[in-house]
Design a protein around this motif. Sequence first.
Motif, PDB file in Angstrom:
ATOM      1  N   ASN A 101       7.469   0.381  18.576  1.00 48.90           N
ATOM      2  CA  ASN A 101       8.141  -0.897  18.864  1.00 48.90           C
ATOM      3  C   ASN A 101       8.823  -1.398  17.592  1.00 48.90           C
ATOM      4  O   ASN A 101       8.527  -2.480  17.093  1.00 48.90           O
ATOM      5  N   LEU A 102       9.725  -0.576  17.057  1.00 50.42           N
ATOM      6  CA  LEU A 102      10.382  -0.908  15.794  1.00 50.42           C
ATOM      7  C   LEU A 102      11.136  -2.223  15.861  1.00 50.42           C
ATOM      8  O   LEU A 102      11.102  -3.026  14.927  1.00 50.42           O
ATOM      9  N   GLU A 103      11.827  -2.456  16.959  1.00 51.32           N
ATOM     10  CA  GLU A 103      12.709  -3.622  17.028  1.00 51.32           C
ATOM     11  C   GLU A 103      11.936  -4.918  16.834  1.00 51.32           C
ATOM     12  O   GLU A 103      12.357  -5.791  16.086  1.00 51.32           O
ATOM     13  N   ARG A 104      10.777  -5.048  17.500  1.00 48.67           N
ATOM     14  CA  ARG A 104       9.979  -6.269  17.353  1.00 48.67           C
ATOM     15  C   ARG A 104       9.403  -6.370  15.932  1.00 48.67           C
ATOM     16  O   ARG A 104       9.391  -7.424  15.316  1.00 48.67           O
ATOM     17  N   ASN A 105       8.916  -5.266  15.393  1.00 53.54           N
ATOM     18  CA  ASN A 105       8.174  -5.288  14.137  1.00 53.54           C
ATOM     19  C   ASN A 105       9.048  -5.426  12.895  1.00 53.54           C
ATOM     20  O   ASN A 105       8.598  -5.950  11.877  1.00 53.54           O
ATOM     21  N   LEU A 106      10.269  -4.936  12.955  1.00 53.98           N
ATOM     22  CA  LEU A 106      11.106  -4.942  11.749  1.00 53.98           C
ATOM     23  C   LEU A 106      11.587  -6.332  11.361  1.00 53.98           C
ATOM     24  O   LEU A 106      12.021  -6.540  10.226  1.00 53.98           O
ATOM     25  N   PHE A 107      11.518  -7.296  12.262  1.00 54.82           N
ATOM     26  CA  PHE A 107      11.922  -8.662  11.891  1.00 54.82           C
ATOM     27  C   PHE A 107      11.037  -9.176  10.760  1.00 54.82           C
ATOM     28  O   PHE A 107      11.518  -9.707   9.753  1.00 54.82           O
ATOM     29  N   LEU A 108       9.706  -9.032  10.903  1.00 54.23           N
ATOM     30  CA  LEU A 108       8.784  -9.447   9.845  1.00 54.23           C
ATOM     31  C   LEU A 108       8.990  -8.597   8.599  1.00 54.23           C
ATOM     32  O   LEU A 108       8.935  -9.110   7.468  1.00 54.23           O
ATOM     33  N   ALA A 109       9.250  -7.291   8.782  1.00 52.21           N
ATOM     34  CA  ALA A 109       9.468  -6.412   7.629  1.00 52.21           C
ATOM     35  C   ALA A 109      10.642  -6.902   6.787  1.00 52.21           C
ATOM     36  O   ALA A 109      10.567  -6.963   5.551  1.00 52.21           O
ATOM     37  N   LEU A 110      11.744  -7.267   7.435  1.00 53.91           N
ATOM     38  CA  LEU A 110      12.908  -7.752   6.692  1.00 53.91           C
ATOM     39  C   LEU A 110      12.611  -9.069   5.985  1.00 53.91           C
ATOM     40  O   LEU A 110      13.087  -9.301   4.862  1.00 53.91           O
ATOM     41  N   GLN A 111      11.841  -9.948   6.623  1.00 49.79           N
ATOM     42  CA  GLN A 111      11.465 -11.189   5.940  1.00 49.79           C
ATOM     43  C   GLN A 111      10.674 -10.908   4.670  1.00 49.79           C
ATOM     44  O   GLN A 111      10.883 -11.553   3.638  1.00 49.79           O
ATOM     45  N   LEU A 112       9.743  -9.938   4.736  1.00 51.05           N
ATOM     46  CA  LEU A 112       8.973  -9.579   3.546  1.00 51.05           C
ATOM     47  C   LEU A 112       9.871  -8.970   2.469  1.00 51.05           C
ATOM     48  O   LEU A 112       9.702  -9.240   1.275  1.00 51.05           O
ATOM     49  N   LEU A 113      10.839  -8.152   2.891  1.00 48.25           N
ATOM     50  CA  LEU A 113      11.718  -7.488   1.929  1.00 48.25           C
ATOM     51  C   LEU A 113      12.709  -8.448   1.289  1.00 48.25           C
ATOM     52  O   LEU A 113      13.337  -8.112   0.270  1.00 48.25           O
ATOM     53  N   GLU A 114      12.873  -9.629   1.879  1.00 43.47           N
ATOM     54  CA  GLU A 114      13.728 -10.645   1.266  1.00 43.47           C
ATOM     55  C   GLU A 114      12.996 -11.436   0.198  1.00 43.47           C
ATOM     56  O   GLU A 114      13.580 -12.279  -0.490  1.00 43.47           O
ATOM     57  N   ARG A 115      11.700 -11.173   0.050  1.00 42.60           N
ATOM     58  CA  ARG A 115      10.890 -11.856  -0.969  1.00 42.60           C
ATOM     59  C   ARG A 115      10.602 -10.898  -2.122  1.00 42.60           C
ATOM     60  O   ARG A 115      10.628  -9.677  -1.958  1.00 42.60           O
ATOM     61  N   ASP A 116      10.290 -11.463  -3.259  1.00 46.81           N
ATOM     62  CA  ASP A 116      10.048 -10.647  -4.451  1.00 46.81           C
ATOM     63  C   ASP A 116       8.594 -10.201  -4.490  1.00 46.81           C
ATOM     64  O   ASP A 116       7.801 -10.639  -5.325  1.00 46.81           O
ATOM     65  N   VAL A 117       8.220  -9.316  -3.550  1.00 50.76           N
ATOM     66  CA  VAL A 117       6.855  -8.812  -3.480  1.00 50.76           C
ATOM     67  C   VAL A 117       6.912  -7.316  -3.166  1.00 50.76           C
ATOM     68  O   VAL A 117       7.666  -6.884  -2.296  1.00 50.76           O
ATOM     69  N   PRO A 118       6.150  -6.493  -3.898  1.00 55.95           N
ATOM     70  CA  PRO A 118       6.148  -5.045  -3.621  1.00 55.95           C
ATOM     71  C   PRO A 118       5.583  -4.751  -2.233  1.00 55.95           C
ATOM     72  O   PRO A 118       4.556  -5.305  -1.847  1.00 55.95           O
ATOM     73  N   VAL A 119       6.246  -3.855  -1.502  1.00 51.21           N
ATOM     74  CA  VAL A 119       5.875  -3.570  -0.114  1.00 51.21           C
ATOM     75  C   VAL A 119       5.799  -2.061   0.102  1.00 51.21           C
ATOM     76  O   VAL A 119       6.603  -1.300  -0.448  1.00 51.21           O
ATOM     77  N   VAL A 120       4.815  -1.647   0.895  1.00 49.04           N
ATOM     78  CA  VAL A 120       4.766  -0.308   1.473  1.00 49.04           C
ATOM     79  C   VAL A 120       4.664  -0.489   2.979  1.00 49.04           C
ATOM     80  O   VAL A 120       3.872  -1.311   3.452  1.00 49.04           O
ATOM     81  N   VAL A 121       5.443   0.251   3.741  1.00 52.18           N
ATOM     82  CA  VAL A 121       5.409   0.157   5.198  1.00 52.18           C
ATOM     83  C   VAL A 121       4.559   1.293   5.751  1.00 52.18           C
ATOM     84  O   VAL A 121       4.806   2.473   5.452  1.00 52.18           O
ATOM     85  N   ALA A 122       3.518   0.932   6.522  1.00 48.94           N
ATOM     86  CA  ALA A 122       2.697   1.917   7.239  1.00 48.94           C
ATOM     87  C   ALA A 122       3.211   1.993   8.668  1.00 48.94           C
ATOM     88  O   ALA A 122       3.047   1.047   9.438  1.00 48.94           O
ATOM     89  N   LEU A 123       3.848   3.096   9.003  1.00 46.49           N
ATOM     90  CA  LEU A 123       4.425   3.267  10.338  1.00 46.49           C
ATOM     91  C   LEU A 123       3.312   3.787  11.248  1.00 46.49           C
ATOM     92  O   LEU A 123       3.147   5.000  11.435  1.00 46.49           O
TER      93      LEU A 123
END
Length: 568
Positions: free
Chosen positions: A88-110
């Motif tokens: 369900n990428l479409e629903r989940n990527l909205f939060l991912a993009l919000q996190l990536l707009e912040r200055d915090v290191p991220v790893v995505v677990a698919l």
Amino acid sequence: MRVLLMGNPNVGKSVVFSRLTGVRVMSSNYPGTTVGYTEGKMKVGDEVAQVIDVPGTYTLDPTCEAEEVALKMLETGDVVIEVVDATNLERNLFLALQLLERDVPVVVALNMWDDTKHRGITIDLARLEEQLGVPVIPTVAVSGQGMKDLVEALPRARAGRHEARTREERWAAVGSIVDSVQLISHRHHTWLERLGDATVQPLQGAVIAVGVLAASFAAIRLVGESLITYVLDPLFETLWMPVLERLSAALGGQGALHSVLIGRFIEGAIHPVESFGILSSGLYVPLAMVLPYIIAFYLVLGVLEDVGYLPRLAVLLDSAMHRLGLHGYAIIPTLLGFGCNVPAVLATRILESRRERFIAATLISVAIPCASLQAMIIGLVGDFGAKYVLIVYGALLAAWVILGLILHRLMKGFSPELLIEIPRYRWPLLMPVLSKLGGRVRGYLREALPIVLIAIAAVNLLYAAGIFDAVARLFAPVMTRLLGLPGESITALVIGFLRKDVALALMAPLALTAGQFVVASVVLSMFFPCVATFAVLLRELGLRDTAKATGIMLVTALSAGALLNILL
């Protein structure tokens, strides 16, 4: 290093957490809220990292208390593992993009990577990683696949450096990313998918719900009663009762200290339930009577959660529950109440507003009889015929509905809409279920047991001061005329505060008619909650709201009892 696990609800975040941290975890409430979170530790290279399972959230623009807590916790993390449902990428990527707009290191677990091929979904991992600008690791948390790669990717976590977007721009970016990395091919539905569709349909879903709940209650009763009969009762009798007898003899068998610690003698002996001392009833009731049903309920609850059924049940009942000022998830603490009201009141924490928690806790205390009281109702009232048992349960159901409608009308505020992701059905794995069970049982022991012990000590002091006897004498005339019960029954009603099933058993020698037994059963069910539930109500609602709930219980019990006395 402080690692935050973030993601939408029902993406397998808690299973990822269990895989990373094992069983040494601690559950807490975020300060100033009833929102719970879990923390544990794991090794990252030579360093020990703290892992926080952040409450599930769909967005960093909070719409409820849990999402507000998630946003606050984001400010405290060094690294974020965002758990994404690969199907369900479409629903989940909205939060991912919000996190990536912040200055915090991220790893995505698919996560749920294994289900993508079952659903005909192909995802270009390299292109997705390029689009997001952070490491993307495919995982299957239930089997452990990808967990080692996920931990090894943490030192490579980096901020996405995405520019801030509006909500509309972010959704457009989500659509563009999904179109470029995901390909869906045609496939036939599996029987699990067809079952998933059927469970949220009104007619088919209702039939399935009845079957699931009946099987759940049968399993809960089997597990709970087996633990009591074959494990806890023998342990208590062989190991603890001799200690109490020796201590009682050392205290001289009487006196104020003996009453508080050991309690009263029942027919010349210490009774684990009726003696009502801190070391007798104070330990036996929560550990040997309540705990087995808590273990049984949480075990079944964990299985239903991991299978994916509970969100469907919540959706199925959401419209009906809204009429009572609640939303569909309130069915979970309600179901827990049929085993024991203590974990049921604790479970109201999953509800989002204080108004909902008050309504749910009050309705549970009034109209949901615990398993031990149900056994007494079926045993004693059932001797007069099944129709009288049905009258008892019909009266409780009517009170639950009518009182819910009244509270919904009178209490200010509103019930939030039920916005949840419905996961697909999966086979549950033993270790994640047992891990959740252990955490919940530890939470009960840590939170409820001390309060129960304090409440029992306070009740003993009230007994010693003669306050309970005075209350019984004061209300005896009113109760007998209003409810049509003999004067001797007032003692049983007062004892109902201690143990409702014991109180109903004390009615047996009074030669009551069928109608009187129905009245007594209904009043005892709705009357003042047992001491363990009352203690937890104080903890969860506070003194003022507990006083309000208690007043509602008393009025409801007397009204229902008086009406049944007239009708029967």
